[in-house]
Design a protein around this motif. Sequence first.
Motif, short mmCIF file in Angstrom:
data_model
loop_
_atom_site.label_atom_id
_atom_site.label_comp_id
_atom_site.label_asym_id
_atom_site.label_seq_id
_atom_site.Cartn_x
_atom_site.Cartn_y
_atom_site.Cartn_z
N ASP A 70 4.47 16.47 6.89
CA ASP A 70 4.94 17.42 5.90
C ASP A 70 6.45 17.36 5.93
OD1 ASP A 70 2.27 18.18 5.65
OD2 ASP A 70 2.49 19.92 6.95
N ILE A 71 7.06 17.15 4.77
CA ILE A 71 8.52 17.05 4.69
C ILE A 71 9.02 18.04 3.66
CG2 ILE A 71 8.58 14.64 5.46
CD1 ILE A 71 8.98 13.84 2.49
N ARG A 72 10.22 18.52 3.88
CA ARG A 72 10.84 19.46 2.94
C ARG A 72 11.53 18.69 1.81
NH1 ARG A 72 9.51 24.81 2.61
NH2 ARG A 72 9.56 25.76 4.66
N GLU A 73 11.11 19.01 0.60
CA GLU A 73 11.77 18.45 -0.57
C GLU A 73 13.09 19.20 -0.76
OE1 GLU A 73 9.95 17.42 -4.80
OE2 GLU A 73 10.29 19.57 -4.56
N HIS A 74 14.11 18.47 -1.12
CA HIS A 74 15.39 19.11 -1.36
C HIS A 74 15.81 18.85 -2.80
CE1 HIS A 74 19.14 20.93 -0.20
NE2 HIS A 74 19.74 20.02 -0.93
N PRO A 75 16.28 19.80 -3.52
CA PRO A 75 16.75 21.12 -3.11
C PRO A 75 15.70 22.23 -3.24
CG PRO A 75 17.50 20.72 -5.33
CD PRO A 75 16.73 19.48 -4.90
N THR A 76 14.48 21.92 -3.64
CA THR A 76 13.49 22.97 -3.90
C THR A 76 12.97 23.65 -2.64
OG1 THR A 76 11.59 21.48 -3.78
CG2 THR A 76 12.68 21.73 -5.95
N SER A 115 23.09 11.94 1.82
CA SER A 115 22.46 10.65 1.54
C SER A 115 21.43 10.74 0.42
CB SER A 115 21.81 10.09 2.81
OG SER A 115 20.61 10.77 3.14
N ILE A 116 20.69 11.84 0.36
CA ILE A 116 19.69 11.94 -0.72
C ILE A 116 20.30 12.41 -2.02
CG2 ILE A 116 17.71 12.18 0.83
CD1 ILE A 116 17.68 15.18 0.15
N ALA A 117 21.45 13.07 -1.96
CA ALA A 117 22.15 13.50 -3.19
C ALA A 117 22.66 12.28 -3.94
CB ALA A 117 23.29 14.44 -2.86
N ALA A 118 22.90 11.19 -3.24
CA ALA A 118 23.42 9.97 -3.85
C ALA A 118 22.36 9.25 -4.69
CB ALA A 118 23.96 9.03 -2.77
N HIS A 119 21.09 9.62 -4.53
CA HIS A 119 20.02 8.93 -5.28
C HIS A 119 19.79 9.56 -6.62
CE1 HIS A 119 18.88 6.26 -2.08
NE2 HIS A 119 18.90 7.26 -1.25
N MET A 121 0.84 -1.17 0.00
CA MET A 121 0.00 0.00 0.00
C MET A 121 0.89 1.24 0.00
SD MET A 121 -2.96 0.82 2.71
CE MET A 121 -3.87 2.31 2.65
N THR A 122 0.57 2.19 -0.84
CA THR A 122 1.35 3.42 -0.92
C THR A 122 0.60 4.57 -0.24
OG1 THR A 122 0.39 4.05 -3.03
CG2 THR A 122 2.38 2.71 -3.10
N LEU A 123 1.29 5.65 -0.04
CA LEU A 123 0.70 6.85 0.53
C LEU A 123 0.31 7.80 -0.59
CD1 LEU A 123 3.46 7.42 3.22
CD2 LEU A 123 1.14 6.61 3.66
N THR A 124 -0.73 8.59 -0.37
CA THR A 124 -1.08 9.65 -1.31
C THR A 124 -0.25 10.87 -0.93
OG1 THR A 124 -3.32 8.79 -1.54
CG2 THR A 124 -2.96 11.09 -2.17
N CYS A 125 0.56 11.32 -1.87
CA CYS A 125 1.51 12.40 -1.61
C CYS A 125 1.25 13.55 -2.57
CB CYS A 125 2.94 11.90 -1.81
SG CYS A 125 3.31 10.34 -0.98
N THR A 165 0.31 16.33 -7.54
CA THR A 165 0.71 15.08 -6.89
C THR A 165 2.22 14.90 -6.91
OG1 THR A 165 0.47 13.80 -8.92
CG2 THR A 165 -1.47 13.94 -7.49
N VAL A 166 2.68 14.13 -5.94
CA VAL A 166 4.09 13.75 -5.84
C VAL A 166 4.11 12.23 -5.83
CG1 VAL A 166 6.14 13.80 -4.36
CG2 VAL A 166 4.66 15.82 -4.51
N ASP A 167 4.95 11.67 -6.65
CA ASP A 167 5.04 10.22 -6.73
C ASP A 167 5.57 9.65 -5.41
OD1 ASP A 167 6.65 7.57 -7.69
OD2 ASP A 167 4.91 8.00 -8.97
N TYR A 168 4.94 8.58 -4.96
CA TYR A 168 5.33 7.89 -3.72
C TYR A 168 6.82 7.54 -3.74
CZ TYR A 168 5.26 3.98 -0.32
OH TYR A 168 5.50 3.11 0.72
N SER A 169 7.34 7.12 -4.89
CA SER A 169 8.76 6.74 -4.98
C SER A 169 9.66 7.95 -4.72
CB SER A 169 9.07 6.11 -6.34
OG SER A 169 8.86 7.04 -7.39
N HIS A 170 9.20 9.14 -5.06
CA HIS A 170 9.98 10.35 -4.80
C HIS A 170 10.09 10.59 -3.29
CE1 HIS A 170 11.76 14.27 -5.35
NE2 HIS A 170 10.76 14.85 -4.71
N VAL A 171 9.00 10.38 -2.57
CA VAL A 171 9.00 10.53 -1.11
C VAL A 171 9.97 9.52 -0.49
CG1 VAL A 171 7.56 10.30 0.96
CG2 VAL A 171 6.72 11.58 -1.01
#
Length: 181
Positions: free
Chosen positions: A106-112, A177-181, A1-5, A24-30
């Motif tokens: 609520d989470i901050r997207e980086h780098p935006t 860690s997220i820059a590596a993705h 089950m995924t989350l609605t983002c 919308t934001v894709d679950y995989s992006h979160v």
Amino acid sequence: MTLTCYYLDDSPADPRLPHDSERTVDYSHVLALGVEHWHIPVPSEGKYEEVDRIVEERGYRYRDFVTLNKGALGEALEPLLVINSLQDMHEFEEARYILTGHAYWDIREHPTEVWVRFKVGPGDLVILPPGMFHCFTLDEKTDLSAMSMFLETPSRHALPRDKIADTNPYRIDYLKSIAAH
């Protein structure tokens, strides 16, 4: 089950409302931002075997249960909701398993630096990494029970968003860690 983002709108209205920008934001992006998520149905008999397995794998040593509603907290609820809705980060994983009710992360997207919101409900186990700026807000029903898990002695010590937090070693490690993705 995924989350609605989705991206959070800019409305100053009550943070317990959905604030859905309809972008919308894709679950995989979160997940790529470092969020970990499992959906584990809440057992009726109170035995959390699947959650216990994750707790053991991650080395969590403590857990507590919290109920957030007017009946349990009375007048102390509203100030607590204000504190929870402020942007902060921790130097430890924040792990929460929802037992009843609904809330928003609520989470901050980086780098935006744009806010991404997702709603959680019964059975959702979410772990945020150290160094991620976030907020946690109940939904408009303002009624939630959850289990929090900790690696060390339970702590809710938070660092508010400021220049000191921006240069915190946990924040820097998170960004690497997220820059590596």
